[in-house]
Design an enzyme around this catalytic site. Structure first.
Site, mmCIF file in Angstrom:
data_model
loop_
_atom_site.group_PDB
_atom_site.id
_atom_site.type_symbol
_atom_site.label_atom_id
_atom_site.label_comp_id
_atom_site.label_asym_id
_atom_site.label_seq_id
_atom_site.Cartn_x
_atom_site.Cartn_y
_atom_site.Cartn_z
ATOM 1 N N ASP A 1 0.848 -1.186 0.000
ATOM 2 C CA ASP A 1 0.000 0.000 0.000
ATOM 3 C C ASP A 1 0.891 1.247 0.000
ATOM 4 O O ASP A 1 1.880 1.320 0.742
ATOM 5 C CB ASP A 1 -0.885 -0.046 1.264
ATOM 6 C CG ASP A 1 -1.966 1.012 1.262
ATOM 7 O OD1 ASP A 1 -2.369 1.464 0.171
ATOM 8 O OD2 ASP A 1 -2.438 1.375 2.369
ATOM 9 N N HIS B 1 -7.774 9.744 4.629
ATOM 10 C CA HIS B 1 -7.140 8.683 5.407
ATOM 11 C C HIS B 1 -7.219 8.952 6.909
ATOM 12 O O HIS B 1 -7.422 10.076 7.333
ATOM 13 C CB HIS B 1 -5.660 8.580 5.026
ATOM 14 C CG HIS B 1 -5.418 8.028 3.647
ATOM 15 N ND1 HIS B 1 -4.783 8.753 2.668
ATOM 16 C CD2 HIS B 1 -5.712 6.838 3.099
ATOM 17 C CE1 HIS B 1 -4.696 8.008 1.570
ATOM 18 N NE2 HIS B 1 -5.256 6.845 1.799
ATOM 19 N N GLY B 2 -6.999 7.919 7.698
ATOM 20 C CA GLY B 2 -6.796 8.102 9.128
ATOM 21 C C GLY B 2 -8.030 7.899 9.983
ATOM 22 O O GLY B 2 -9.121 7.609 9.492
ATOM 23 N N HIS C 1 -9.865 4.738 -1.508
ATOM 24 C CA HIS C 1 -9.003 4.778 -0.318
ATOM 25 C C HIS C 1 -9.727 5.491 0.820
ATOM 26 O O HIS C 1 -10.719 6.172 0.602
ATOM 27 C CB HIS C 1 -7.722 5.550 -0.638
ATOM 28 C CG HIS C 1 -6.697 4.733 -1.369
ATOM 29 N ND1 HIS C 1 -5.429 4.547 -0.897
ATOM 30 C CD2 HIS C 1 -6.778 4.050 -2.543
ATOM 31 C CE1 HIS C 1 -4.752 3.781 -1.745
ATOM 32 N NE2 HIS C 1 -5.540 3.478 -2.760
ATOM 33 N N SER D 1 -12.752 3.767 5.678
ATOM 34 C CA SER D 1 -13.244 3.254 6.955
ATOM 35 C C SER D 1 -14.464 4.035 7.415
ATOM 36 O O SER D 1 -14.654 5.201 7.051
ATOM 37 C CB SER D 1 -12.142 3.322 8.017
ATOM 38 O OG SER D 1 -11.240 2.242 7.854
ATOM 39 N N ASN E 1 -10.237 0.107 0.123
ATOM 40 C CA ASN E 1 -9.176 0.114 1.131
ATOM 41 C C ASN E 1 -9.733 0.480 2.492
ATOM 42 O O ASN E 1 -10.410 1.496 2.631
ATOM 43 C CB ASN E 1 -8.121 1.164 0.769
ATOM 44 C CG ASN E 1 -7.142 0.666 -0.255
ATOM 45 O OD1 ASN E 1 -7.415 -0.288 -0.979
ATOM 46 N ND2 ASN E 1 -6.002 1.316 -0.318
HETATM 47 ZN ZN LIG Z 1 -4.609 5.120 0.814
#
Ligand SMILES: [Zn+2]
Length: 331
Positions: A83, A186-187, A220, A223, A263
């Site tokens: 990744d 992200h994160g 991406h 979550s 992802n």
């Molecule tokens: Zn990513």
């Protein structure tokens, strides 16, 4: 072992009309959790890791252990994917170590940490594809920049992907998969309110897909950041701020618009850490780390299995029975 390439896995997903989750692991215990979830749900799966992100001092040792772990799951079709490879050298290292797929993230200039020019992104991606394809390895590139932080270090601004550029990028690089910036981040901290159409540009997925029909699209930063898991982390000493992620139904919808790889790193890390924290807080005398890690592994397995049902990959492992294994296609 049933290592397969990203191209093989995602072609299968496209034929079957579902998405495949790519789950980040920073430890062998986490890899076991993901593989157990795949076995339990009879899913093809993408195990992915970022160079330097494990607690091991050596990537090569950790990567070797991941391959050994995967070899214990001959019934599970598995892609081992790097990744966010930050540069050509890291991608080549992963290919030489036995990964069946790598991502070259040429969206940022490694020196300035500013968005790279389109031409520079094409150039580094093209070089990695050339090396990878000669060895049967798949490549994912990135266009536009996805926001947030991959590793707690570099924070990127969001620059949305452009459909015309996507077409030119694919023509000039021959990537198998393309990470498209559509507003995700992200994160463990993503959005300050539930994301709507002004944040998540789902329409961009269809527009890009129309331009690059043979290339797999990757979402991406997908979550969900479940509130109950965050509450558990915070109940046992954590201090995660309130935040919203990508709703489950939007992830499921993305697979109908052309996304085949989803992802997801944070949800399973959060589930793992919540139970590790609980174990440490509730048992003040055990000094062996194994019971806490075991609790984390079980929680991670369960949340990954849930996601596999949402993405649609559950039940599809048998579809790959006749796909040539990576060992056979590898040059
Ligand atoms: Zn990513």
């Amino acid at each position: 072992m049933t290592l397969i390439t990203l191209r093989q896995a995602l072609d299968g997903a496209r034929r079957g009309g579902y998405g495949i989750g790519a789950f980040n692991v920073t430890d062998v215990v986490q890899a076991e959790a993901v593989l157990d979830a795949a076995r339990r749900t009879s899913s093809p799966v993408i195990v992915q890791t970022i160079a330097g992100a494990s607690a091991f001092a050596s990537d090569e040792l950790y990567w070797d252990l991941l391959l050994r772990t995967i070899s214990h799951y001959p019934d599970v079709p598995v892609v081992l994917h790097l990744d966010h490879g930050p540069d050509e050298a890291t991608c080549l290292r992963a290919i030489d170590a036995g990964f069946s797929s790598v991502m070259i993230d040429g969206s940022l200039d490694p020196a300035t940490h500013q968005p790279a020019s389109f031409e520079a992104n094409v150039e580094v991606t093209r070089r990695v594809v050339e090396y990878a394809h000669r060895r049967g390895v798949s490549v994912e590139g990135e266009l536009g920049t996805i926001g947030g932080s991959e590793d707690g270090g570099t924070h990127k601004e969001i620059v949305l992907a452009d459909p015309e550029q996507a077409q030119a990028f694919v023509e000039q690089t021959d990537v198998d998969a393309l990470a498209v910036a559509i507003g995700t981040s992200h994160g463990a901290y993503k959005f300050s309110s539930p994301p709507d159409g002004s944040v998540l540009h789902m329409d961009l997925i269809s527009a890009i897909k129309a331009k690059v029909p043979d290339t797999h699209l990757v979402m991406h930063g997908s979550s969900s950041l479940p509130a109950d898991v965050r509450a558990e982390i915070n109940a046992y000493g954590g201090s995660l701020p309130e935040s919203w992620g990508v709703p489950e139904d939007e992830k499921a919808r993305s697979t109908t618009l052309g996304v085949t790889k989803i992802n997801q790193g944070m949800d399973s890390h959060m589930a793992f850490m919540a139970q590790l924290r609980r174990s440490l807080a509730q048992d003040g005398v055990t000094v062996d780390p194994a019971p806490g890690l075991r609790a984390g592994r079980a929680a991670m397995r369960d949340i990954v299995a849930e996601r596999m049902a949402v993405f649609g990959q559950a039940g599809h492992a048998p579809q790959f029975a006749d796909v040539p294994a990576f060992d056979a296609v590898r040059a």
